[in-house]
Design a protein around this motif. Structure first.
Motif, PDB file in Angstrom:
ATOM      1  N   THR A  74      14.396  24.805 -20.246  1.00  0.00           N
ATOM      2  CA  THR A  74      12.992  24.932 -20.641  1.00  0.00           C
ATOM      3  C   THR A  74      12.188  23.741 -20.142  1.00  0.00           C
ATOM      4  O   THR A  74      12.733  22.663 -19.860  1.00  0.00           O
ATOM      5  CB  THR A  74      12.852  25.016 -22.169  1.00  0.00           C
ATOM      6  N   ASN A  75      10.890  23.927 -20.063  1.00  0.00           N
ATOM      7  CA  ASN A  75      10.027  22.840 -19.626  1.00  0.00           C
ATOM      8  C   ASN A  75      10.164  21.634 -20.548  1.00  0.00           C
ATOM      9  O   ASN A  75      10.161  20.486 -20.093  1.00  0.00           O
ATOM     10  CB  ASN A  75       8.572  23.309 -19.584  1.00  0.00           C
ATOM     11  N   SER A  76      10.268  21.890 -21.844  1.00  0.00           N
ATOM     12  CA  SER A  76      10.422  20.778 -22.794  1.00  0.00           C
ATOM     13  C   SER A  76      11.733  20.043 -22.566  1.00  0.00           C
ATOM     14  O   SER A  76      11.782  18.803 -22.600  1.00  0.00           O
ATOM     15  CB  SER A  76      10.352  21.290 -24.228  1.00  0.00           C
ATOM     16  N   TYR A  80      11.781  15.948 -21.472  1.00  0.00           N
ATOM     17  CA  TYR A  80      12.314  14.916 -22.369  1.00  0.00           C
ATOM     18  C   TYR A  80      13.758  14.519 -22.047  1.00  0.00           C
ATOM     19  O   TYR A  80      14.343  13.713 -22.767  1.00  0.00           O
ATOM     20  CB  TYR A  80      12.220  15.396 -23.815  1.00  0.00           C
ATOM     21  N   LEU A  96       4.329  17.663 -18.989  1.00  0.00           N
ATOM     22  CA  LEU A  96       3.636  17.402 -20.255  1.00  0.00           C
ATOM     23  C   LEU A  96       2.128  17.540 -20.127  1.00  0.00           C
ATOM     24  O   LEU A  96       1.428  17.660 -21.144  1.00  0.00           O
ATOM     25  CB  LEU A  96       4.003  16.011 -20.765  1.00  0.00           C
ATOM     26  N   ALA A 101       2.799  22.560 -26.445  1.00  0.00           N
ATOM     27  CA  ALA A 101       4.193  22.287 -26.777  1.00  0.00           C
ATOM     28  C   ALA A 101       4.952  23.577 -27.048  1.00  0.00           C
ATOM     29  O   ALA A 101       6.119  23.721 -26.653  1.00  0.00           O
ATOM     30  CB  ALA A 101       4.259  21.361 -27.984  1.00  0.00           C
ATOM     31  N   ARG A 104       5.742  25.200 -23.728  1.00  0.00           N
ATOM     32  CA  ARG A 104       6.762  24.432 -23.006  1.00  0.00           C
ATOM     33  C   ARG A 104       8.148  24.638 -23.610  1.00  0.00           C
ATOM     34  O   ARG A 104       9.155  24.553 -22.901  1.00  0.00           O
ATOM     35  CB  ARG A 104       6.404  22.937 -23.016  1.00  0.00           C
ATOM     36  N   ASN A 105       8.210  24.903 -24.906  1.00  0.00           N
ATOM     37  CA  ASN A 105       9.503  25.141 -25.550  1.00  0.00           C
ATOM     38  C   ASN A 105      10.130  26.461 -25.115  1.00  0.00           C
ATOM     39  O   ASN A 105      11.349  26.635 -25.218  1.00  0.00           O
ATOM     40  CB  ASN A 105       9.350  25.146 -27.072  1.00  0.00           C
TER      41      ASN A 105
END
Length: 334
Positions: A74-76, A80, A96, A101, A104-105
């Motif tokens: 995932t993008n998240s 991170y 980001l 959010a 992105r999750n």
């Protein structure tokens, strides 16, 4: 929304078989763009092949010193991840800067590459659109064009690619890993997306029977000198009017290597290797960056509503280089 069938795959080969067996099939993972396209009647797949169970979520170092990111990460997770933050912070910052959010999750790396333009005419099934239905026309040419392309457009389409992540991947010289009926292959990121030309309905060089399996980053991540600058109409959850991903390698105040990709200005992230080559060996200052911008933006053409993007792009490039290289960057009087 049109009726469709649904299947679920647990292996890449199974997903490809299911997709190949049904004309008009589409893969679905996070669905953050595809579901919108379904709701708006922009796309009409006969079958959705759910690929969420495929083992494609890895983020791992490669033997060549780079990083390989699975298409279902995932993008998240990417933004991170410790290795991404330390070695490829440009990618983390670009991710980001995009979406919320919650999105992105859910959104995946592979899906991010394949997201479609946010052109208002493309999303309005009641208007003609060469990208949606080839040969019907492009109302944006004479209509509202504020968010549209100033580079690489054609008389068939002036839409732009909406991704933030892809701008960073372009600047980082990523490679796309693909799987299909004939086996696997790789594409340089610069060759993955297409300019509209006479076939604006084709966003990429992905074949109909292929699936993105991973993105690979090279060893050079510009971790020391980098910046992602995004200008948008509002500060939260808006697509870029213009964005720039910049990575610079310096020897004192001399440019050893520099990469710069623009977003929001073309049908794909916009880079010019010749313009970048002109920076090598140059002293890093406002004058050299202005010359680079002029070369990168040569041929830019604005329309009634988006001509401002040409000057805005030059300013975004200058700001990105300044942020990437402070305190090395020097202002100079024109």
């Amino acid at each position: 929304m049109n009726r469709f069938s649904y299947s679920r795959a647990s292996a890449v080969s199974q997903a490809l078989d299911q997709h190949r067996a049904h004309a008009g099939a589409a893969f679905i993972a996070g669905g953050t763009n595809l579901v919108d396209l379904l709701r708006e009647e922009v796309t009409h797949p006969a079958l959705l092949v759910d690929i969420n169970r495929l083992p494609l979520r890895q983020i791992e170092a490669t033997g060549a010193g780079g990083l390989k990111i699975g298409a279902l990460a995932t993008n998240s997770a990417v933004a991170y991840d410790d290795m991404v933050v330390r070695r490829y912070p440009l990618l983390a910052k670009a991710i980001l800067a995009g979406a919320s959010a919650q999105i992105r999750n859910a959104a995946t790396v592979g899906g991010n590459l394949l997201q479609r333009t946010r052109c208002h005419y493309f999303y309005d099934a009641g208007t003609p659109c060469n990208k949606r239905e080839p040969g019907t026309g492009c109302p944006a040419l004479e209509g509202v064009s504020r968010i549209h392309a100033i580079l690489g457009a054609s008389d068939q389409c002036i839409a732009v690619h909406p991704s933030d992540m892809c701008v960073a991947l372009a600047a980082l010289d990523a490679t796309v890993h693909l799987a299909g009926k004939d086996g696997t292959r790789t594409l340089a990121f610069a060759d993955f997306h297409r300019l509209p030309g006479d076939t604006p309905n084709r966003d990429s060089n992905l074949r109909d029977d292929e699936l993105i399996t991973a993105i690979e980053l090279p060893k050079q991540g510009f971790a020391t000198h980098h910046a992602y600058v995004k200008v948008r109409d509002r500060a939260s959850y808006a697509f870029a009017l213009v964005s720039a991903a910049v990575g610079v390698e310096l020897d004192g105040d001399t440019i050893v290597n520099a990469h710069c990709a623009l977003g929001g200005v073309a049908h794909k992230p916009w880079r010019d290797p010749a313009a970048e080559a002109s920076l090598r060996g140059q002293r890093l200052d406002a004058a050299s960056v202005r010359d680079f911008s002029a070369m990168l933006l040569r041929g830019a053409q604005g329309r009634r509503d988006n001509a401002f993007k040409i000057e805005l792009s030059a300013r975004v490039i200058a700001r990105a280089f300044e942020l990437a290289t402070q305190p090395s960057f020097e202002e100079s009087t024109p």
